[in-house]
Design a protein around this motif. Structure first.
Motif, PDB file in Angstrom:
ATOM      1  N   ASN A   3       0.826  -1.200   0.000  1.00 26.58           N
ATOM      2  CA  ASN A   3       0.000   0.000   0.000  1.00 26.58           C
ATOM      3  C   ASN A   3       0.861   1.251   0.000  1.00 26.58           C
ATOM      4  OD1 ASN A   3      -2.571  -1.213   0.037  1.00 26.58           O
ATOM      5  ND2 ASN A   3      -2.429  -1.579   2.239  1.00 26.58           N
ATOM      6  N   GLY A   4       1.902   1.211   0.827  1.00 24.56           N
ATOM      7  CA  GLY A   4       2.798   2.366   0.927  1.00 24.56           C
ATOM      8  C   GLY A   4       3.538   2.633  -0.363  1.00 24.56           C
ATOM      9  N   TYR A   5       4.039   1.580  -1.006  1.00 22.29           N
ATOM     10  CA  TYR A   5       4.789   1.790  -2.239  1.00 22.29           C
ATOM     11  C   TYR A   5       3.890   2.295  -3.353  1.00 22.29           C
ATOM     12  CZ  TYR A   5       8.042   1.299  -6.045  1.00 22.29           C
ATOM     13  OH  TYR A   5       8.840   1.584  -7.122  1.00 22.29           O
ATOM     14  N   ASN A   6       2.673   1.750  -3.435  1.00 22.95           N
ATOM     15  CA  ASN A   6       1.734   2.241  -4.445  1.00 22.95           C
ATOM     16  C   ASN A   6       1.375   3.708  -4.195  1.00 22.95           C
ATOM     17  OD1 ASN A   6       0.945   0.365  -6.549  1.00 22.95           O
ATOM     18  ND2 ASN A   6       0.233  -0.977  -4.923  1.00 22.95           N
ATOM     19  N   ALA A   7       1.173   4.071  -2.918  1.00 28.88           N
ATOM     20  CA  ALA A   7       0.888   5.473  -2.585  1.00 28.88           C
ATOM     21  C   ALA A   7       2.075   6.355  -2.946  1.00 28.88           C
ATOM     22  CB  ALA A   7       0.561   5.600  -1.096  1.00 28.88           C
ATOM     23  N   TYR A   8       3.283   5.849  -2.685  1.00 30.05           N
ATOM     24  CA  TYR A   8       4.504   6.584  -3.022  1.00 30.05           C
ATOM     25  C   TYR A   8       4.594   6.803  -4.532  1.00 30.05           C
ATOM     26  CZ  TYR A   8       9.532   7.423  -3.593  1.00 30.05           C
ATOM     27  OH  TYR A   8      10.764   7.940  -3.935  1.00 30.05           O
ATOM     28  N   SER A   9       4.300   5.750  -5.292  1.00 31.31           N
ATOM     29  CA  SER A   9       4.343   5.840  -6.749  1.00 31.31           C
ATOM     30  C   SER A   9       3.295   6.824  -7.271  1.00 31.31           C
ATOM     31  CB  SER A   9       4.123   4.458  -7.365  1.00 31.31           C
ATOM     32  OG  SER A   9       4.110   4.521  -8.772  1.00 31.31           O
ATOM     33  N   ILE A  10       2.086   6.754  -6.710  1.00 30.85           N
ATOM     34  CA  ILE A  10       1.008   7.653  -7.144  1.00 30.85           C
ATOM     35  C   ILE A  10       1.342   9.099  -6.808  1.00 30.85           C
ATOM     36  CG2 ILE A  10      -1.399   8.296  -6.693  1.00 30.85           C
ATOM     37  CD1 ILE A  10      -1.973   5.287  -6.385  1.00 30.85           C
ATOM     38  N   SER A  11       1.969   9.322  -5.639  1.00 31.93           N
ATOM     39  CA  SER A  11       2.318  10.693  -5.242  1.00 31.93           C
ATOM     40  C   SER A  11       3.345  11.314  -6.172  1.00 31.93           C
ATOM     41  CB  SER A  11       2.848  10.707  -3.802  1.00 31.93           C
ATOM     42  OG  SER A  11       4.127  10.092  -3.717  1.00 31.93           O
ATOM     43  N   MET A  22      -4.057   6.182 -11.831  1.00 33.44           N
ATOM     44  CA  MET A  22      -5.162   6.330 -10.879  1.00 33.44           C
ATOM     45  C   MET A  22      -6.150   5.165 -10.955  1.00 33.44           C
ATOM     46  SD  MET A  22      -4.171   9.089  -9.455  1.00 33.44           S
ATOM     47  CE  MET A  22      -5.554   9.583  -8.439  1.00 33.44           C
ATOM     48  N   PRO A  23      -5.690   3.955 -10.685  1.00 36.23           N
ATOM     49  CA  PRO A  23      -6.551   2.775 -10.863  1.00 36.23           C
ATOM     50  C   PRO A  23      -7.641   2.682  -9.800  1.00 36.23           C
ATOM     51  CG  PRO A  23      -4.500   2.133  -9.828  1.00 36.23           C
ATOM     52  CD  PRO A  23      -4.349   3.588 -10.184  1.00 36.23           C
ATOM     53  N   ALA A  24      -8.753   2.058 -10.166  1.00 39.50           N
ATOM     54  CA  ALA A  24      -9.843   1.809  -9.215  1.00 39.50           C
ATOM     55  C   ALA A  24      -9.627   0.508  -8.458  1.00 39.50           C
ATOM     56  CB  ALA A  24     -11.187   1.768  -9.942  1.00 39.50           C
ATOM     57  N   GLN A  25      -8.660  -0.283  -8.907  1.00 31.68           N
ATOM     58  CA  GLN A  25      -8.188  -1.460  -8.197  1.00 31.68           C
ATOM     59  C   GLN A  25      -6.676  -1.493  -8.308  1.00 31.68           C
ATOM     60  OE1 GLN A  25     -10.580  -4.593 -10.151  1.00 31.68           O
ATOM     61  NE2 GLN A  25     -11.260  -5.166  -8.116  1.00 31.68           N
ATOM     62  N   LEU A  26      -6.016  -1.932  -7.238  1.00 34.29           N
ATOM     63  CA  LEU A  26      -4.561  -1.924  -7.216  1.00 34.29           C
ATOM     64  C   LEU A  26      -4.020  -3.346  -7.285  1.00 34.29           C
ATOM     65  CD1 LEU A  26      -4.072   0.767  -4.448  1.00 34.29           C
ATOM     66  CD2 LEU A  26      -3.472   1.015  -6.856  1.00 34.29           C
ATOM     67  N   GLU A  27      -3.166  -3.580  -8.257  1.00 30.78           N
ATOM     68  CA  GLU A  27      -2.530  -4.892  -8.378  1.00 30.78           C
ATOM     69  C   GLU A  27      -1.367  -4.971  -7.406  1.00 30.78           C
ATOM     70  OE1 GLU A  27      -0.543  -7.788 -11.807  1.00 30.78           O
ATOM     71  OE2 GLU A  27      -1.310  -5.792 -12.326  1.00 30.78           O
ATOM     72  N   SER A  28      -1.301  -6.092  -6.671  1.00 25.19           N
ATOM     73  CA  SER A  28      -0.241  -6.259  -5.687  1.00 25.19           C
ATOM     74  C   SER A  28      -0.016  -7.739  -5.423  1.00 25.19           C
ATOM     75  CB  SER A  28      -0.613  -5.539  -4.379  1.00 25.19           C
ATOM     76  OG  SER A  28       0.369  -5.758  -3.390  1.00 25.19           O
ATOM     77  N   PHE A  29       1.173  -8.223  -5.728  1.00 17.83           N
ATOM     78  CA  PHE A  29       1.518  -9.628  -5.508  1.00 17.83           C
ATOM     79  C   PHE A  29       0.474 -10.565  -6.120  1.00 17.83           C
ATOM     80  CE2 PHE A  29       3.468  -7.299  -1.939  1.00 17.83           C
ATOM     81  CZ  PHE A  29       4.795  -7.633  -2.141  1.00 17.83           C
ATOM     82  N   ASN A  30       0.163 -10.310  -7.371  1.00 15.09           N
ATOM     83  CA  ASN A  30      -0.812 -11.120  -8.119  1.00 15.09           C
ATOM     84  C   ASN A  30      -2.196 -11.108  -7.481  1.00 15.09           C
ATOM     85  OD1 ASN A  30       1.036 -11.997 -10.142  1.00 15.09           O
ATOM     86  ND2 ASN A  30       1.866 -13.508  -8.720  1.00 15.09           N
ATOM     87  N   ASP A  31      -2.490 -10.057  -6.769  1.00 11.95           N
ATOM     88  CA  ASP A  31      -3.804  -9.872  -6.160  1.00 11.95           C
ATOM     89  C   ASP A  31      -4.281  -8.470  -6.515  1.00 11.95           C
ATOM     90  OD1 ASP A  31      -6.074 -10.257  -4.692  1.00 11.95           O
ATOM     91  OD2 ASP A  31      -5.110 -10.000  -2.729  1.00 11.95           O
ATOM     92  N   PHE A  32      -5.588  -8.233  -6.377  1.00  9.06           N
ATOM     93  CA  PHE A  32      -6.137  -6.918  -6.683  1.00  9.06           C
ATOM     94  C   PHE A  32      -6.903  -6.416  -5.467  1.00  9.06           C
ATOM     95  CE2 PHE A  32      -5.269  -8.749 -10.749  1.00  9.06           C
ATOM     96  CZ  PHE A  32      -4.837  -7.670 -11.525  1.00  9.06           C
ATOM     97  N   LYS A  33      -6.495  -5.245  -4.980  1.00  5.78           N
ATOM     98  CA  LYS A  33      -7.031  -4.707  -3.747  1.00  5.78           C
ATOM     99  C   LYS A  33      -7.827  -3.432  -4.011  1.00  5.78           C
ATOM    100  CE  LYS A  33      -2.973  -6.388  -1.220  1.00  5.78           C
ATOM    101  NZ  LYS A  33      -3.650  -7.510  -0.569  1.00  5.78           N
ATOM    102  N   MET A  34      -8.724  -3.121  -3.078  1.00  5.24           N
ATOM    103  CA  MET A  34      -9.446  -1.862  -3.142  1.00  5.24           C
ATOM    104  C   MET A  34      -8.463  -0.704  -2.875  1.00  5.24           C
ATOM    105  SD  MET A  34     -12.765  -2.223  -3.804  1.00  5.24           S
ATOM    106  CE  MET A  34     -12.069  -3.111  -5.174  1.00  5.24           C
ATOM    107  N   PRO A  35      -8.640   0.442  -3.528  1.00  5.84           N
ATOM    108  CA  PRO A  35      -7.618   1.491  -3.497  1.00  5.84           C
ATOM    109  C   PRO A  35      -7.787   2.539  -2.396  1.00  5.84           C
ATOM    110  CG  PRO A  35      -9.280   2.081  -5.089  1.00  5.84           C
ATOM    111  CD  PRO A  35      -9.722   0.761  -4.481  1.00  5.84           C
ATOM    112  N   GLY A  36      -8.878   2.459  -1.619  1.00  5.74           N
ATOM    113  CA  GLY A  36      -9.201   3.543  -0.693  1.00  5.74           C
ATOM    114  C   GLY A  36      -8.076   3.901   0.256  1.00  5.74           C
TER     115      GLY A  36
END
Length: 377
Positions: A3-11, A22-36
């Motif tokens: 979550n932190g790295y994705n936030a860092y990348s987005i910032s 600005m994805p509505a779902q975040l890919e992470s370790f072959n999984d897709f998470k909610m972005p809130g």
């Protein structure tokens, strides 16, 4: 730290770690998470840099704000300051709440935006403009966890039925609020149609467990493959039983008061998601709420019964993370039970009784802290 790295990348770039803008779902370790939670992190990462502290701080802030919201909601439901304060205090020391609010679990926003949505909804029955803010809060909750897609629409239906007379008086505002919420969750709705969402569901869904259907077929064969056995041992019946069992597990004393979630990331060992001392007050609180007002009782029961429903369709069960929406209502009901008990006692016994209850809770809280900081690591 995903979550932190994705936030860092987005910032820095406006894109996640895979280059999606600005994805509505975040890919992470072959999984897709909610972005809130990740989007909530962005300003903290931008100001404080990428670190464990900056990733966990927003979770602690959300947890703290949820205590305030639960206080407001409890006071609104019961019209008693004492119950509001008791609810906030119990939430502050709740093992369920503490476990998830101090670690950067992405569903943590559910603990804030769902009770906030209910509070604003109840405010909206008196002042219709708050219905818009309620819709916004409920819409935000969709961005934090998948289970909200099932719980919130069903719970909103309960609210609509229970408070239908007040809502029909402001039908235009109600329709506008629903439309506003629909627009806000539209990006999530679109993302749910994508293949990655189906992949996520296939991993955690109970229907991905093929052994259930296989066992049903084996039992049918052993029973002689008769018409009755084919019905009784049909795979749909087998899956239905497992769903019902998974649902019931979330109300078991084993989960609520004794051992909690089997996943060691979701709680300390030897303690439920609620304290054992909560049990009598939980029962007494339900009695109090139903005696107080039928509508309030219906709201409470609807909330309690619906919150584990999404988790029942997933594996494993019981699951403390998928039922985070339960936390506010359990703490409010327990608070009602404590205050109601003190009300039933003669005035000369109330101070001693309140002090005794507080002392017992302090012991349970101390046990939890010892388990968390000494035994749990």
């Amino acid at each position: 730290m995903a979550n932190g790295y994705n936030a860092y990348s987005i910032s820095l770039t406006g894109k996640d770690e895979y280059g999606h803008p600005m994805p509505a779902q975040l890919e992470s370790f072959n999984d897709f998470k909610m972005p809130g939670y990740t989007y909530f992190l962005v300003p903290f990462i931008w100001v404080l840099g990428l670190s464990d502290f900056s990733v966990r701080l927003p979770s602690a802030i959300i947890g703290t704000l949820s205590v305030l919201v639960i206080y407001l909601l409890a006071r609104k439901i019961t019209r008693k300051e004492s119950i509001g304060l008791a609810s906030a205090t119990l939430t502050t020391i709740s093992p369920w709440h503490l476990q998830f609010s101090r670690v950067a679990f992405e569903p943590v926003g559910v603990m804030l935006f769902i009770p906030l949505g209910v509070y604003l909804f109840l405010k909206g029955l008196e002042d219709k403009k708050y219905l818009y803010f309620s819709a916004i809060s409920f819409a935000f909750s969709f961005y934090f966890y998948y289970s909200v897609r099932i719980f919130v629409p069903l719970f909103l239906l309960v609210l609509a039925v229970v408070y239908r007379r007040q809502l029909f008086k402001n039908l235009k505002v109600l329709i506008a609020s629903v439309m506003l919420g629909g627009v806000l969750i539209l990006p999530i709705g679109i993302s749910l149609l994508k293949p990655q969402t189906s992949a996520r569901i296939s991993v955690v869904s109970i229907f991905s467990d093929k052994s259930i259907g296989i066992n049903a077929a084996v039992k049918n064969a052993e029973a002689g493959n008769t018409t009755i056995s084919r019905v009784v041992n049909h795979r749909y019946i087998a899956y239905g039983k497992e769903i019902a069992l998974g649902y019931i597990k979330h109300f078991s004393p084993q989960f609520l008061f004794i051992n909690g979630d089997p996943n060691i990331r979701h709680g300390v060992r030897g303690m439920g998601v609620l304290y054992l001392i909560d049990l009598p007050f939980l029962l007494l609180g339900l009695v109090y709420l139903f005696k107080k007002e039928k509508k309030v009782g219906s709201l409470v029961i609807g909330w309690i019964l619906l919150s584990p429903l999404p988790a029942a369709f997933a594996i494993p069960t019981p699951h403390a993370l998928r039922t985070l929406a339960s936390i506010p209502i359990y703490e409010i009901v327990v608070a009602c039970g404590i205050v109601y008990l003190l009300f039933l006692l003669k005035e000369k016994y109330r101070l001693v009784s309140a002090s005794s209850i507080a002392f017992i809770y302090a012991i349970f809280f101390g046990i939890y802290l010892n388990s968390y900081y000494v035994r749990y690591p």
